[in-house]
Structures are given as structure tokens and as C-alpha cells.
Design a protein around this motif. Structure first.
Motif, PDB file in Angstrom:
ATOM      1  N   ILE A 179      88.264  21.280  56.584  1.00  0.00           N
ATOM      2  CA  ILE A 179      87.956  21.628  58.050  1.00  0.00           C
ATOM      3  C   ILE A 179      86.830  20.716  58.522  1.00  0.00           C
ATOM      4  O   ILE A 179      87.225  20.098  59.802  1.00  0.00           O
ATOM      5  CB  ILE A 179      87.030  22.986  57.879  1.00  0.00           C
ATOM      6  CG1 ILE A 179      88.164  24.092  57.341  1.00  0.00           C
ATOM      7  CG2 ILE A 179      86.670  23.525  59.235  1.00  0.00           C
ATOM      8  CD1 ILE A 179      87.690  25.526  57.151  1.00  0.00           C
ATOM      9  N   ASN A 180      86.021  20.283  57.795  1.00  0.00           N
ATOM     10  CA  ASN A 180      85.029  19.481  58.440  1.00  0.00           C
ATOM     11  C   ASN A 180      85.498  17.973  58.587  1.00  0.00           C
ATOM     12  O   ASN A 180      84.716  17.094  59.199  1.00  0.00           O
ATOM     13  CB  ASN A 180      83.782  19.510  57.576  1.00  0.00           C
ATOM     14  CG  ASN A 180      83.795  19.078  56.155  1.00  0.00           C
ATOM     15  OD1 ASN A 180      84.963  18.838  55.802  1.00  0.00           O
ATOM     16  ND2 ASN A 180      82.772  19.417  55.297  1.00  0.00           N
ATOM     17  N   GLU A 181      86.626  17.824  57.979  1.00  0.00           N
ATOM     18  CA  GLU A 181      87.285  16.364  58.239  1.00  0.00           C
ATOM     19  C   GLU A 181      88.095  16.397  59.625  1.00  0.00           C
ATOM     20  O   GLU A 181      88.120  15.392  60.141  1.00  0.00           O
ATOM     21  CB  GLU A 181      88.221  16.078  57.168  1.00  0.00           C
ATOM     22  CG  GLU A 181      87.211  15.829  55.710  1.00  0.00           C
ATOM     23  CD  GLU A 181      88.478  15.602  54.678  1.00  0.00           C
ATOM     24  OE1 GLU A 181      87.954  15.181  53.640  1.00  0.00           O
ATOM     25  OE2 GLU A 181      89.664  15.613  54.794  1.00  0.00           O
ATOM     26  N   VAL A 182      88.479  17.651  59.973  1.00  0.00           N
ATOM     27  CA  VAL A 182      89.152  17.710  61.428  1.00  0.00           C
ATOM     28  C   VAL A 182      88.211  17.738  62.369  1.00  0.00           C
ATOM     29  O   VAL A 182      88.178  17.322  63.463  1.00  0.00           O
ATOM     30  CB  VAL A 182      90.284  18.783  61.234  1.00  0.00           C
ATOM     31  CG1 VAL A 182      90.919  18.870  62.533  1.00  0.00           C
ATOM     32  CG2 VAL A 182      91.357  18.329  60.138  1.00  0.00           C
ATOM     33  N   LEU A 183      87.276  18.961  62.196  1.00  0.00           N
ATOM     34  CA  LEU A 183      86.336  19.201  63.466  1.00  0.00           C
ATOM     35  C   LEU A 183      85.059  18.873  62.854  1.00  0.00           C
ATOM     36  O   LEU A 183      84.396  18.890  61.765  1.00  0.00           O
ATOM     37  CB  LEU A 183      86.137  20.779  63.116  1.00  0.00           C
ATOM     38  CG  LEU A 183      87.396  21.811  63.853  1.00  0.00           C
ATOM     39  CD1 LEU A 183      86.829  23.053  63.717  1.00  0.00           C
ATOM     40  CD2 LEU A 183      87.806  21.519  65.061  1.00  0.00           C
ATOM     41  N   THR A 184      84.551  17.785  63.807  1.00  0.00           N
ATOM     42  CA  THR A 184      83.423  17.052  63.351  1.00  0.00           C
ATOM     43  C   THR A 184      82.447  17.804  64.312  1.00  0.00           C
ATOM     44  O   THR A 184      82.320  18.531  65.155  1.00  0.00           O
ATOM     45  CB  THR A 184      83.491  15.634  63.813  1.00  0.00           C
ATOM     46  OG1 THR A 184      83.716  15.489  65.280  1.00  0.00           O
ATOM     47  CG2 THR A 184      84.507  14.995  63.011  1.00  0.00           C
ATOM     48  N   GLY A 185      81.062  17.178  63.993  1.00  0.00           N
ATOM     49  CA  GLY A 185      79.973  17.456  64.839  1.00  0.00           C
ATOM     50  C   GLY A 185      79.398  18.943  64.440  1.00  0.00           C
ATOM     51  O   GLY A 185      79.742  19.684  63.726  1.00  0.00           O
ATOM     52  N   GLU A 186      78.946  19.655  65.441  1.00  0.00           N
ATOM     53  CA  GLU A 186      78.335  21.234  65.392  1.00  0.00           C
ATOM     54  C   GLU A 186      79.328  22.090  65.117  1.00  0.00           C
ATOM     55  O   GLU A 186      79.236  22.926  64.392  1.00  0.00           O
ATOM     56  CB  GLU A 186      77.324  21.474  66.806  1.00  0.00           C
ATOM     57  CG  GLU A 186      76.670  22.753  66.489  1.00  0.00           C
ATOM     58  CD  GLU A 186      76.088  23.218  67.857  1.00  0.00           C
ATOM     59  OE1 GLU A 186      75.489  24.189  67.915  1.00  0.00           O
ATOM     60  OE2 GLU A 186      75.969  22.420  68.670  1.00  0.00           O
ATOM     61  N   ALA A 187      80.524  22.094  65.884  1.00  0.00           N
ATOM     62  CA  ALA A 187      81.523  22.819  65.427  1.00  0.00           C
ATOM     63  C   ALA A 187      82.031  22.831  64.180  1.00  0.00           C
ATOM     64  O   ALA A 187      82.431  23.989  63.593  1.00  0.00           O
ATOM     65  CB  ALA A 187      82.732  22.568  66.597  1.00  0.00           C
ATOM     66  N   GLY A 188      82.354  21.693  63.520  1.00  0.00           N
ATOM     67  CA  GLY A 188      82.662  21.645  62.269  1.00  0.00           C
ATOM     68  C   GLY A 188      81.604  22.235  61.357  1.00  0.00           C
ATOM     69  O   GLY A 188      81.949  22.765  60.452  1.00  0.00           O
TER      70      GLY A 188
END
Length: 966
Positions: free
Chosen positions: A500-509
Motif C-alpha cells: 500500500i505505501n509503495e503505491v500511496l505516498t506521503g500522508e495518505a499512504g
């Protein structure tokens, strides 16, 4: 007088204590008796529970042992049949000549596998007869029999097996004692427990010689009858292990079973001494009893709770036990009646033997399937069946399974599954197979329905507007469902296989991973709002993460951009409305202060003038000034009342009152106005209205003041006003008052009736002439009626008058209220001159308005007081520092420092702790009054202040001072 016994010692009388001592002894004995009784019940409950648990445990062990014995003998029978068939003379060997040798290796292997069960094995093949046996040292002996073959009788432990062609016969002599000893020896049941075998109409102990002896023959007879009837059971009776031994009470459970080829009834039984079961309970319970005896009060409570819980648990365990036994019986029946049958095929795949239960599965008689090929019963896919089976045989695989559609004899289509054991000879040449045909139609239909359900679910998912992702427990994307891919942060091809955090970066991830990890940790659904900048612009998504199963997590995201924009607009509108409301409240407070302050001086000075000598003309002019001031005050009160009602701040204060008396007071207020217009006001209160009711008296008066005042204002001279009130009880004491006010005044047209209850509106065509007002009276009355649970209904016609009807919800009261007669205290109230001579007081007047200041100074001067004056809060504090005052009249709104802040400071000063502080303010809001009382004011008067109110507060201060002196 009550007679008492006393002991005399140095003239000091001490009450005798024999009765108290006996009472204590009796109480102690009673407590011990209660404890022993409770302990006995407690022990009995634990013992019964332990016996039930032991009984259940022994039953389960017996069932496992019996099933193992049956299964072991069934396996022996199948291996003997297979061994006999494998020794048959084949057609090819018949041409050469019959073989005179037995497969001794297989016979040894068979005997070795069942060494504990087989005592002797006799095999006949043609003229060859060989005997295989095992000695006590478990050594295998093979002997050729020279005597003629003797057919065995089906006695206990003997049976015969013949091959399909009858070429080979096997006689088996079983050593059941040895086998049962080995089998039951594996079950550990604890000390003082006998493991018994029922056979030859008697119970025998394993690994021991001799039988079990029952003290009661009928007890033994009952057990044997139930075993012969195939009924399992558990019993309690006296048994001895030897002929002359003393019988002991045992818990005995038995489980009957049958063995293949053996006609005798068998049963396993476990017997355990009850004293062994109870001994462990008694040893532990003895220490527990000592603790219970030491903590008697606590124990009584816990024993009560224990009995209650234990009783419920016993009932629960009993129900569960019965349910479990029922399930086990059902399971046994299902296993015995499985939807399947066994078949045997030769190397040409021709069936030569079928089990009887083929009738229940396919409806055919076993003979109808003999000499047929199994492929004849496969509907479609025969080529695939033949190819896959041939491939398994070529690869020398030992097992083969296949699923297919078949047809029963009655034409019904079913789904079947076969599982075959492929048989090869020593040269690995295929010899045939043994298979099981199972009806799996129900499972197949369920699986097909599950596939359809999954397809339907997938169709529903594909139509959802939400974005759905499925992850594994590491947060890696596995699958997705989305209608519009432009709502995705990255394309599915780029996301699948990544975290997930590889696709959604920053605060959203970070927020998404935090929610995902909480789901993995707690198993509970987590919701996060993600703010994403997509190619189509900024979007807000509400994403819910939750467990799909043990290995997967699902997220459902919904685009809430529109909702967020709407909420933002709503929030801005709310803030604007709250700001407007605060400004409105501030305006009303300022308006109230600005109007009431001069009104206070106007009405106050007018009241003082009335006490001076006046001519008739002066008195008339002064009355006009007073009436004008009162009218202006009513207008201000109407505006403030409507504002409070409109803001929802108006509250009801119901009290018990004499309803008829209150209504007469309200009507009498209008007697002067009615006389001026020669009006007749009729009040009729029906008998259905109780004498005493509970209602907000002030709100009731305000409603009738506005409605009756409206009727008086618009009635013609010489007219009539009828007031009718009736009551109706609902749900015991609840009462609905139906009120009607009818006049024969000017009336209004029907299209203007709705305008009557609108604020600042007058619907009368003559409103600009003879009938003046604020237009708030009926609006306030309507709001108050709604607040009290009713609705105002108006009927009117021009020149025909108007009728106002409304209902109020109240309660009847049984309290009797007396109507006090109004006595005139005018002389007392007016006797205020030289009051200071009798009751001197130091008074501080804090006021910034010149008119109000003059009015208060003049009023106090008439009483003989000379007050100190402060123009603001700062000056008031300085005055209190210099002098100790008895009474302070404190204005609220003043420059530099208001009255609230000044009161807070004064209450902290030595001179200001006991003085009486009376607040004076133009504010009528409850919040301001409550705040003033909380910060330390003793009372609070709203402007315009009446002379009588000032006099009453001074008298209260005098009374308080007199109490302090006393």
C-alpha cells in the motif's frame, strides 16, 4: 417498667449478660450448622459433577476402543479375502497345470500384521494344506497338514474365508483374549479401575485371570440384557474382583459391539471405584472447608453464588451431554449408511463383485452390475475417464480417483466420485482394482451454487460505485474492483503485487498503512479519510479496511468529494448563522439595557411623584406618563420574550395551582378595559377540569393575557367575550385542557388569518387606526401554546367576530390548595418614612446613569438613608476598602469596571464577605441572572425596578442583620 438483673460492684450497676451469651452461643452454633450444611451441599454438588464428567470420559474411551476392535477385525477380513483371491489359480496357470505351492511370504506377512489377533491360520489350496501359527514368544511356525482338511465350526473365535472361485479356503482361529488385552491396555483410566471384556456370557478382567462377581444378580442380568440388545449404558453397583472378596461400589459403563463372522455378542466395560473418584475431591475439599469456615460471612455469599452457577452449569452440561450423545448416535448411523458402495474389477475392467448398498446409491441390484464396465455408468466424458485411468495404470500409480455424472436406475442424474486401489502383481502387471463409488451429488450441487453465488457477487461488485481492493496480510494488492479507473491513484497493473505505501505516498499512504495494521492487529474495521491529488483534480475518499478472511484484507473506498464540499458550505453557513445569532443576542441585550435604563428612572420617579401631594390634573397627567412607560415596557418584554422563544431558550416551570382561581385573576385584569367599552366577559370552566392542576402558571397567564387582550382590543362597544375551558383525561393523570376564547368584534377575512401569528404583523384592516400594537402578542401566544404541547386554531369572519381555540397538556394533582385572601398592606408598604431611625443601615449605591441615580437617592432619602455613591466598579471597590457597608445596590453595566467584576473583587475583601449585594441590571436573560448569583450576589433585580422591590430588599437586609446580632 422492664425488669432487669444487675450485678452490684462498688455501687456500679452492670446489666447481667446470660441472655446475651446464650444468644451469641446460639448464633455461633447456627452459623456452624449453616456452614456444615452448605459444605455438605457443596461437596455433594462437586461429587456429582465429578461423577458425571468421569462417566462421560469412560463412555468416550469405550466407544473409541469398540470402534477400533471392529475396524481391526474388518481390516483382517478384507486382507484375508484379498489373500485368498491372490492365491487362486489363473487361467494361464491352468493350461500349464495347477501350482502346488502357496505364497508363503504373503501368508507370513499377513500373520505378522495381525500377530496379536490371529492364533492359527490354516490355508488350503487344492491338495496343499498348511498351518501358520505364532507361539508365546511371537515366533512364526509353518507346518504342512497331512491329515484331511476338517471344516471348522463357527465357534467363538473361528471362521472361514473362501476365495471367489472357491480354490482357496482359509480357516482362522482368533486369540481374542490376547487382542483385547493389548487393545484395552492402551487406555489409561487411573487407579482402582477394571477394564472388562464381555464374551462367553461373562465379564473378564484383562491381563488377569478370573471373572468379575456382581453382588446383585439382577444388576448383572440387566447389564447382559442391554448388551445383547445392543444398548450402551452406565450403571452404579457393588462388584468384587474375586469370589470371596468384599464387594465395593463401582461406576460401570459398557459399550456393546459385533465382530464380523462372529455371532457372539461382545462388549467392553470400564469399572472404577466410586471412592477413588471421591477421594481426590475430599482431600482438596477439606482444606477448602477450613478456609470457608474461617471466612464464614464471605463463604455464605459465595456458596450461594456457587450453587446457582453450578446448578446452571450442571443443567447446561447435561443438555450438552444429551445433545452430544444424540450427535454421536446420528454420526454412527450416517457412517453405517454412507452413500457409497464397494466394487471389484478384474484386469479387463469388468466388475465381478459389488456390495449390497449399491441399491441405496444407484438403485441396481448387485447382480445387475456384475460383468459390466464402470464406464457404462458415466454420462459424457467416457474418453477422458478411459484415458486418465489408462495413464495411471501405465505409470503404475496405486490409486485413481475421478468425478463424473451418472444415472440411477430410475433415470435420475447424480454426481458420483470413484476412488480405486489399483492392484499389481509381483511383475507390476495390472491385475484389477477395488473401488468405492460415492454419491457426492449434494456436495456437487452446493459447490455449483457457491460458484453461481460468487459470480452473482462479482456482478454486484462490478456495478458498485465504490473502489474495492483486496490485500494479503502484508498489505500487498491482490485484486481490485472499480468502475472508473480515473479515480485510482495508480493504474491496477502498476499496483498489483505492490504494498500500500509503495503505491500511496506521503500522508495518505501513512494513514492507509496505519489503518491496515490496526485491522491486522485487532481484527476490527478501521475507517480513514484520504485526501488524494489525482489527474482529474483533488478528491476525498472515505476508505474502510476490514478482514475478508484469515489471509486477506479488503478495503472499500467511496468518493466523498461532493459531500465534503457540501459539509464545508454547511459549516460556513452554520458559522454565519451562529454569528448572526450572537449579534442578535448582543443587540437585544444592548437594546434592553438602553431602553430599560431610562424606563427605570421614568417609572421610578413617577412612583415617587405619586406619593407627593398632587392636583387632579397633575395626577391625571402623571398617570398618562406611567401608562406610557408601562406600555413601552410591555413592548420591550414582548420583543425579548419572542426572541427567547424563537431561540429555543424558553423553558417551562410547571407548578400545582388552583386553576379556577388563577383564571379569575387573569380575567379580573381586563375588568377596567372591559368597563370602558361596556364589554361583558363570561368565564365558564367545565366540571371535567379538576380543581388543582400542574401547569406553568406564568406561561398560562401570558397566553390568556395576549388572546383575551386581543379580543378586548378588537371587540365592539357593548359586545361580549366568552371564555370556555374543558378537560379530557388521557393515560391516568395526564390532562388535555381545551380552551376557547370567542368575541363578536370586527373580525378579519380568512385569507389574512395566517398573518395573525406572524411576528410584527397586524392583520386587521384597522390596525393603523384604533387598534395599535407591536403585532407580537398572538405570535408569542402561539409559540407558548406549541411549547406546552398544543396548536392554536383561529376562525374569523369580518363583522362576525373571531374564535381562538387551543389545547394545553397538563396533569391533574390531588394536592389541595387553599386560596388566600388578598389583604391590603398598602399602609405597611407606604410606611417607609424615617425607616432609618429604627433600622440604621450603611448603604452603597453603585450606578452610572444620572436619572437612575437620582431616583435611587430620592427613594432612599425618603426612608431616611443617606447612601454612599460610586459611579463604577472601581469606585465601589475603593469605597468598600474604606468602609464596611450593610447593603450594596450594584448596577451591572458600567464604564471602567462592570458590576459582575466588581462583585468578584469585593467578595475577596475583608469588608465585603458578609455584606448583602443586590444586582441591578436591564438584562432579563436567565444566563446573566444565574451568573450574577454564582459570582456572589445575594439577589438580582431587573430594570425598571419597582419601589416596593427596593423596600422588600431593604427589609430583608434588616432582618438578616438582626439575626446576626442575636
Amino acid at each position: 417498667m422492664t425488669n432487669r438483673n444487675y450485678n452490684h460492684d462498688d455501687d456500679v450497676q452492670v446489666p447481667a449478660r446470660p441472655k446475651r451469651l446464650w444468644w451469641l452461643i446460639g448464633l455461633g452454633c447456627g452459623a456452624i450448622l449453616i456452614t456444615l450444611t452448605l459444605a455438605l451441599f457443596f461437596y455433594n454438588s462437586i461429587s456429582n459433577n465429578q461423577l458425571d464428567n468421569r462417566n462421560f470420559f469412560l463412555n468416550k474411551q469405550l466407544e473409541f476402543a469398540a470402534n477400533e476392535a471392529q475396524g481391526y477385525l474388518n481390516n483382517l477380513n478384507e486382507d484375508l479375502i484379498f489373500f485368498a483371491n491372490s492365491q487362486e489359480v489363473s487361467k494361464q496357470r491352468e493350461k500349464i497345470g495347477p501350482s502346488k505351492e502357496l505364497d508363503e511370504l504373503r501368508a507370513r506377512k499377513l500373520l505378522n500384521n495381525y500377530m496379536d489377533l490371529i492364533d492359527t491360520l490354516i490355508v488350503r489350496k487344492g491338495d496343499i494344506e498348511q498351518l501358520f501359527s505364532v507361539n508365546e514368544s511371537n515366533q512364526l511356525y509353518v507346518n504342512s497338514l497331512k491329515t484331511s482338511f476338517i471344516e471348522p465350526k463357527h465357534e467363538n473365535g473361528n471362521f472361514k474365508v473362501t476365495s471367489d472361485k472357491g480354490d482357496v479356503t482359509i480357516i482362522v482361529k482368533l486369540n481374542l483374549n490376547k487382542y483385547f488385552n493389548r487393545l484395552l491396555d492402551n487406555y489409561y483410566l487411573g487407579s482402582n479401575t477394571y477394564k472388562l471384556v464381555y464374551m462367553n456370557n461373562g465379564f473378564f478382567k484383562i491381563n488377569e485371570e478370573g471373572k468379575m462377581f456382581f453382588q446383585d444378580k439382577s444388576f448383572k442380568t440387566k447389564i447382559i440384557e442391554e448388551i445383547n440388545g445392543g444398548i450402551r449404558g452406565d450403571y452404579s453397583g457393588f462388584i468384587s474382583g474375586a469370589f470371596n472378596a468384599k464387594p465395593k461400589e463401582f461406576l460401570l459403563v459398557q459399550y456393546p459391539f459385533k465382530l464380523i463372522h462372529l455371532n457372539e455378542n461382545f462388549a467392553f466395560a470400564f469399572a472404577q471405584e466410586k471412592t477413588t473418584i471421591d477421594s481426590a475431591i475430599f482431600e482438596n475439599y477439606f482444606h477448602l472447608f477450613l478456609a470457608l469456615f474461617a471466612l464464614l460471612a464471605i463463604v455464605i455469599f459465595f456458596i450461594y453464588k456457587y450453587f446457582k452457577i453450578t446448578s446452571e452449569n450442571n443443567r447446561f452440561l447435561e443438555q450438552k451431554s444429551r445433545h452430544l450423545n444424540q450427535l454421536l448416535k446420528q454420526q454412527t448411523i450416517l457412517l453405517q449408511q454412507s452413500k457409497g458402495f464397494i466394487y471389484y474389477q478384474n484386469k479387463e475392467d469388468i466388475i465381478y463383485q459389488v456390495s449390497e448398498n449399491v441399491k441405496e446409491v444407484l438403485g441396481f441390484h448387485p447382480n445387475e452390475l456384475v460383468k459390466q464396465n464402470l464406464g457404462n455408468f458415466i454420462i459424457g466424458g467416457t474418453e477422458d475417464f478411459s484415458e486418465t485411468r489408462r495413464a495411471c495404470i501405465e505409470q503404475k500409480k496405486e490409486v485413481y480417483s475421478y468425478e463424473f455424472n451418472s444415472e440411477k436406475k430410475n433415470g435420475e442424474s447424480i454426481r458420483g466420485r470413484i476412488f480405486e486401489k489399483l492392484i499389481y502383481n509381483e511383475d507390476l502387471t495390472f491385475e484389477g482394482s477395488v473401488g468405492i463409488f460415492t454419491d457426492i451429488n449434494d456436495k456437487y450441487q452446493a459447490d455449483q451454487e457457491l460458484v453461481k453465488s460468487e459470480n452473482r457477487l462479482r456482478s454486484v461488485l462490478n456495478c458498485l460505485p465504490d473502489i474495492i481492493f483486496i490485500y494479503n496480510n502484508e498489505g500487498i494488492y491482490l485484486d481490485y474492483y472499480v468502475q472508473h479507473e480515473e479515480l485510482l491513484f495508480a493504474s491496477p497493473e502498476e499496483s498489483l503485487g505492490k504494498k500500500i505505501n509503495e503505491v500511496l505516498t506521503g500522508e495518505a499512504g501513512e494513514k492507509a498503512m496505519r489503518a491496515f495494521n490496526k485491522v491486522i492487529l485487532t481484527g476490527k474495521m478501521q475507517t480513514e479519510e484520504l485526501d488524494l491529488l489525482l489527474d482529474i483534480g483533488r478528491r476525498y475518499f472515505e476508505v474502510r479496511f476490514f478482514k475478508l478472511d484469515e489471509d486477506r484484507v479488503i478495503s472499500v473506498g467511496r468518493d466523498i468529494t461532493g459531500q465534503r464540499l457540501w459539509e464545508r458550505g454547511l459549516s460556513e453557513a452554520k458559522e454565519a448563522a451562529e454569528l448572526a445569532n450572537r449579534e442578535k443576542s448582543s443587540f437585544l441585550a444592548n437594546m434592553s439595557h438602553e431602553i430599560r435604563t431610562p424606563l427605570n428612572g421614568l417609572l421610578g420617579i413617577t412612583g415617587l411623584l405619586f406619593k407627593t401631594p398632587l392636583s387632579t390634573k397633575q395626577h391625571e397627567l402623571l398617570s398618562i406618563i406611567g401608562d406610557s412607560g408601562e406600555s413601552l415596557l410591555n413592548i420591550v418584554n414582548d420583543i425579548l420574550d419572542y426572541s427567547k422563544i424563537d431561540a429555543g431558550k424558553m423553558e417551562l416551570d410547571p407548578v400545582a395551582m388552583n386553576f379556577a382561581s388563577e383564571m379569575e385573576k387573569i380575567v379580573n385584569v381586563f375588568s377596567g378595559m372591559a368597563n370602558q367599552k361596556s364589554l361583558k366577559i363570561n368565564l365558564e370552566i367545565k366540571k371535567s377540569v379538576p380543581r388543582t392542576i400542574i401547569l406553568d402558571k406564568d406561561k398560562l397567564a401570558q397566553i390568556f393575557f395576549n388572546i383575551i387582550g386581543n379580543a378586548v382590543k378588537f371587540s365592539k362597544k357593548g359586545g361580549q367575550i366568552d371564555i370556555t375551558i374543558s378537560g379530557e383525561f388521557i393515560f391516568t393523570e395526564n390532562l388535555i385542557l381545551t380552551c376557547t376564547v370567542k368575541d363578536n368584534g370586527v373580525g378579519i377575512s380568512k385569507d389574512k388569518i395566517p398573518q395573525l401569528i406572524k411576528p410584527f404583523t397586524q392583520a386587521s384592516e384597522a390596525s393603523n387606526g384604533d387598534y395599535k400594537g407591536t403585532g407580537l402578542g398572538l405570535a408569542i401566544a402561539n409559540k407558548l401554546i406549541e411549547l406546552m404541547g398544543g396548536v392554536l386554531h383561529i376562525e374569523s369572519e369580518i363583522d362576525q367576530g373571531s374564535t381562538f381555540t387551543f389545547a394545553l397538556i397538563s396533569q391533574a394533582s390531588e394536592e389541595e390548595l387553599t386560596i388566600s385572601k388578598i389583604t391590603s398592606h398598602a399602609a405597611e408598604n407606604l410606611a417607609i418614612e424615617n425607616l432609618a431611625d429604627k433600622h440604621p443601615l450603611d448603604i452603597l449605591l453603585v450606578e452610572d446613569n444620572d436619572i437612575n441615580l437620582k431616583f435611587m437617592v430620592m427613594l432612599l432619602s425618603q426612608m431616611g438613608y443617606t447612601p454612599d455613591v460610586a459611579l463604577n466598579g472601581v469606585e465601589a471597590i475603593k469605597a468598600v476598602e474604606k468602609k464596611k457597608f450593610d447593603l450594596v445596590f450594584m448596577d451591572n453595566q458600567m464604564p471602567r469596571m462592570n458590576g459582575m467584576d466588581a462583585t468578584k473583587v469585593i467578595r475577596t475583601m475583608p469588608n465585603g464577605k458578609k455584606m448583602m449585594i443586590i444586582g441591578l441590571s436591564a438584562s432579563v436573560f436567565k444566563e446573566d441572572i444565574k451568573l450574577a448569583m454564582n459570582i456572589g450576589m445575594n439577589d438580582y433585580l431587573t430594570k425598571p425596578v419597582r419601589i416596593q422591590q427596593i423596600v422588600e430588599r431593604i427589609k430583608n437586609c434588616i432582618l438578616l442583620k438582626e439575626k446576626e446580632v442575636k
